[in-house]
Design an enzyme around this catalytic site. Structure first.
Site, short mmCIF file in Angstrom:
data_model
loop_
_atom_site.label_atom_id
_atom_site.label_comp_id
_atom_site.label_asym_id
_atom_site.label_seq_id
_atom_site.Cartn_x
_atom_site.Cartn_y
_atom_site.Cartn_z
N ARG A 221 0.82 -1.20 0.00
CA ARG A 221 0.00 0.00 0.00
C ARG A 221 0.86 1.26 0.00
O ARG A 221 1.73 1.44 0.84
CB ARG A 221 -0.91 0.01 1.21
CG ARG A 221 -2.20 0.70 0.94
CD ARG A 221 -3.03 0.81 2.18
NE ARG A 221 -3.50 2.18 2.28
CZ ARG A 221 -4.52 2.66 1.59
NH1 ARG A 221 -5.20 1.88 0.78
NH2 ARG A 221 -4.88 3.92 1.70
N TRP B 183 -0.94 13.58 7.54
CA TRP B 183 -0.86 12.77 6.33
C TRP B 183 -0.48 13.60 5.11
O TRP B 183 -0.73 13.23 3.98
CB TRP B 183 -2.17 12.00 6.12
CG TRP B 183 -2.40 11.02 7.25
CD1 TRP B 183 -1.49 10.65 8.21
CD2 TRP B 183 -3.59 10.28 7.55
NE1 TRP B 183 -2.04 9.75 9.08
CE2 TRP B 183 -3.33 9.50 8.71
CE3 TRP B 183 -4.86 10.21 6.97
CZ2 TRP B 183 -4.29 8.66 9.28
CZ3 TRP B 183 -5.81 9.37 7.54
CH2 TRP B 183 -5.52 8.61 8.68
N GLU C 194 -12.38 3.32 18.35
CA GLU C 194 -12.17 1.90 18.15
C GLU C 194 -12.10 1.25 19.54
O GLU C 194 -11.37 1.70 20.41
CB GLU C 194 -10.83 1.73 17.44
CG GLU C 194 -10.53 0.35 17.02
CD GLU C 194 -9.23 0.31 16.22
OE1 GLU C 194 -9.03 1.18 15.34
OE2 GLU C 194 -8.42 -0.57 16.49
N ASP D 246 -13.22 13.98 11.66
CA ASP D 246 -12.39 12.82 11.98
C ASP D 246 -10.98 13.24 12.39
O ASP D 246 -10.35 14.03 11.69
CB ASP D 246 -12.26 11.90 10.76
CG ASP D 246 -13.56 11.20 10.41
OD1 ASP D 246 -14.31 10.85 11.34
OD2 ASP D 246 -13.82 11.00 9.20
N HIS E 290 -11.86 -4.47 11.03
CA HIS E 290 -10.60 -4.86 10.40
C HIS E 290 -10.63 -6.32 10.00
O HIS E 290 -9.68 -6.83 9.41
CB HIS E 290 -9.42 -4.56 11.33
CG HIS E 290 -9.30 -3.10 11.62
ND1 HIS E 290 -8.94 -2.19 10.65
CD2 HIS E 290 -9.54 -2.37 12.73
CE1 HIS E 290 -8.95 -0.98 11.17
NE2 HIS E 290 -9.31 -1.06 12.43
#
Ligand code: GLN
Ligand code: ZN
Length: 750
Positions: free
Chosen positions: A512, A558, A662, A596, A691
């Site tokens: 990825r 990011w 989570e 988020d 996941h």
């Protein structure tokens, strides 16, 4: 040549994905059964050859090897010390397939855990150490690479994760003891590897110990010293270069200098304080200092004159100074030459891996021969990168504008508008990214689908997702995010001050790769970014649809961020754009907005002393983004990790009305943490581990909700999955959400 023969210039590692992501394509073809192991190995060998030749032709003195990996270098090190968990060894697969099984899971055998590599966006596989694990020297891969390069006439320096860092990154297999207690045994295996490398004529080995730039106990530092005393004392070994990066070594610096290792690598970009610490350590006779002067973690060109000045200080301290990248170049794109459409003013400020090698070489020479050879400094950045109105708005902000009303008041106003039942059900935002959607995106890029056709296709998907959620009976709906390629890239493509690359791929994990945007100037919102999608979705239903934004901290985390102003300033500029977006969503009738922040925890500084300053600006930026709306507009946030403890008060300080997190893997532990600090707002602990492709039964979800209800009153508790659903398939999603809705109803009724 210096006396120890390390050379003037090196890099700690180089991208292994290839300039056209050849590695990704080859491993995926192998997994898909389209090529065999021999063909995969041929591609790998060609990629390695290409890197070594590139580095040699750039006239880099000291060239690393064993930096290639089919999936991850920590996993490679686990293999090199024989730490293959029995649950994989007993599958009876080939060596290569055992390796991929550890990385990706196989036949009911879940993969090793994947987690962030320090404060980067690279993910490594967490070694799993059982009491039965027997460490053994398995130097074959390192030897193969060394021999392969030698056959090309290139002498290389094999790189391995060092033993102390390896165990600090590992976790115990179920019911096993602390891996770090096994350091003595592991060091024996490394001694075996070093012996084998020496026999093969390897002159230098690089052992990476980045775990020591985080806070470490005196016992952990003593253990590090003991490891390198032992390895340094071997009579059959290559010279040892201990590399550290991502920050300041602190007390581990004198500890390493206390051992016989010949070279020590220091990150002088992320850890400028390393310089003073080194000066305080006393004379460094016979030692080589490998100075990380070129930022391996960001894309900006190095200020060569400033770097030379630091190098000159070092030259006064140590006999031998070599210049290197601050960390492996794995974290930056391969080559700026592949970019054809960047604005010249931006392009001339950038250096990708290939360009950073040139900088390292140049600096190495400049340290030896003086500064004459350095290119002219850059001109000032273009005036239009500055936006005076954004700056003026930020300067004029008043603290009162960053505070929302009292929570009890807000909750009342929101409920009056939303009429939600107890235990409202919702999802985190994305719905499955189907092949069909990916094809539409590809067709649009290729020009075979025009913008109107694309929008129509995405709208059809939104309509489908809304209908599905209504049929399932969810209370708060989402539009499903079909139009987003990536939750940061999507905003980066629309905001001013950001630039996108064409080929700027960076490995995130395994095959990825991501293409982080570059933030080079002041951030401006030129137009609403999400309003049309959200209002279209809302027009199809009476139930509330959540607006969906990515928060400022995650957008910075990011992206490649400008370094000419504090991160806080850039974060606030992004936040201001999001604040305007929130207001527009609200004005368009959206009653709930989710912002988020999955990266909030991952960019937490490695040293405790630096964490408060970070959390202050991170919280400030989130509140700036979300506090412009009325009390009756409900703000959600989503955080996706379960190790909350450390930042629990920061999460509270975000002041979101509802926080989804989570939790399903950690069995709701986070609720105890929240209760401990008296958290009193809405919370949605994930009740379905997305996941995994497994569909949880209604009973399992009921049990998870009951556990949550025991810790949080039902009127503040939400029922939702752990995270977004974009990587899942529709069959699992429909079945799981059905159970989730039924479970909420069951608990409500009981
Ligand atoms: N809203 C995003 C999604 O559902 C959140 C993703 C994330 O947490 N990383 O995909
Ligand atoms: Zn998430």
């Amino acid at each position: 040549m210096t006396t120890t023969g390390f050379g003037q210039s090196t890099v700690l590692g180089y991208p292994r994905i290839g300039s056209n992501r050849e590695l990704k394509h080859a491993v995926e073809a192998y997994w898909g059964g389209r090529i065999d192991a021999a063909a995969l190995e041929r591609t790998a060998a060609a990629l390695r050859t290409d890197v070594w030749r590139t580095l040699r032709d750039a006239r880099l003195d000291a060239i690393p090897s064993n930096t290639f990996s089919y999936y991850d270098h920590v996993l490679d090190t686990a293999v090199a010390v024989g730490a293959i968990p029995d649950r994989f060894a007993r599958l009876g697969l080939s060596e290569l397939d055992t390796y991929f099984a550890m990385a990706r899971g196989a036949q009911a055998q879940p993969a090793l855990e994947l987690t962030k590599w320090f404060d980067t966006n690279y993910h490594y596989l967490v070694p799993e150490i059982a009491d039965e694990t027997v460490f053994r020297a398995r130097p074959e891969q390192a030897l193969r690479e060394f021999a392969q390069a030698a056959a090309l006439g290139i002498t290389t320096r094999p790189v391995l994760v060092g033993p102390a860092t390896f165990l600090l990154l590992a976790k115990p297999a179920e019911a096993a003891g602390n891996p770090f207690d096994r350091l003595g045994e592991l060091t024996d295996a490394y001694a075996g590897i070093l012996g084998a490398l020496a026999d093969a004529g390897v002159p230098w080995v690089q052992l990476d110990e980045p775990a020591y730039v985080a806070d470490r106990t005196p016992a952990e530092i003593d253990a590090l010293r003991a490891v390198y005393h032992r390895l340094g004392g071997l009579d059959r070994r290559p010279r040892i270069f201990v590399a550290t990066y991502f920050g300041e070594l602190g007390d581990a610096l004198p500890a390493l200098l206390d051992t016989p290792v010949e070279a020590l690598g220091l990150d002088l970009v992320a850890g400028p304080g390393n310089l003073a610490r080194l000066a305080a350590a006393g004379p460094l006779r016979g030692r080589t200092i490998v100075a990380g002067l070129v930022d391996g973690h960001n894309v900006w060109r190095t200020d060569l004159r400033a770097a030379v000045a630091v190098g000159a200080t070092l030259t006064g301290l140590a006999d031998n100074v070599s210049v290197s990248s601050s960390c492996s170049l794995l974290h930056v794109p391969v080559d700026l030459a592949a970019e054809t459409s960047l604005a010249p003013a931006l392009r001339e400020r950038l250096a990708f891996a290939r360009q950073k090698v040139d900088e390292v070489v140049l600096l190495g020479r400049a340290l030896r021969d003086g500064v004459a050879a350095l290119p002219a400094p850059l001109p000032a950045p273009p005036a239009h990168w500055r936006d005076t109105s954004v700056r003026a708005r930020l300067d004029a902000l008043h603290p009162a504008q960053l505070r929302r009303g009292d929570y009890a008041e807000r909750a009342r106003a929101q409920q009056a508008r939303l009429h939600l039942p107890a235990l409202p059900t919702t999802t985190i935002g994305s719905f499955p990214q189907t092949d069909d959607l990916r094809k539409a995106r590809a067709a649009r890029r290729a020009g075979t689908l025009d913008d109107a056709g694309y929008t129509e296709r995405m709208r059809a998907e939104v309509a489908h997702v809304i209908r599905l959620q209504e049929d399932l009976g969810l209370d708060v709906l989402v539009h499903g995010e079909p139009e987003r390629n990536d939750m940061v890239q999507y905003f980066g493509e629309q905001l001013g001050g950001f630039a996108a690359t064409e080929q700027g791929w960076v490995q995130s994990y395994g095959s990825r790769c991501v293409r982080p945007p570059i933030i080079h100037g002041d951030v401006t919102r030129e137009h609403p970014m999400t309003v049309e999608w959200s209002t279209y979705a809302q027009s199809l239903t009476n139930r509330p649809v959540k607006g969906m934004l990515t928060g400022p901290v995650t957008i910075l985390a990011w992206s490649f961020v400008r370094t000419d102003q504090p991160l806080a300033d850039t974060a606030n500029q992004v936040a201001l754009a999001l604040r305007d977006e929130c207001r527009d969503l609200e004005a368009a009738g959206i009653r709930i907005i989710q912002v988020d922040e999955p990266a909030l925890r991952e960019t937490l500084p490695l040293r405790t002393a630096d964490q408060k300053a970070y959390l202050d600006w991170a919280i400030g930026a989130f509140r700036l983004a979300t506090s412009g709306v009325a009390d009756s507009t409900q703000i959600h946030t989503h955080l996706c990790y379960s190790e909350f403890g450390e930042i629990i008060t920061a999460i509270d300080a975000l002041d979101a009305d509802v926080t989804s997190i989570e939790a399903s893997r950690s069995k709701m532990e986070v609720l105890d943490d929240l209760r401990a600090i008296g958290y009193g707002r809405g919370v949605g602990p994930g009740v379905w581990d997305i996941h995994s492709p497994r569909v949880p039964s209604q009973d399992e979800v009921v049990e998870a909700v009951r556990r949550a209800v025991a810790a949080v009153p039902a009127r503040r508790l939400w029922v939702n999955p752990d995270c977004g659903l974009k990587t899942r398939g529709y069959t699992e999603v429909e079945a799981s959400l059905k159970h989730l809705v039924a479970a909420a109803a069951e608990v409500r009724g009981s």
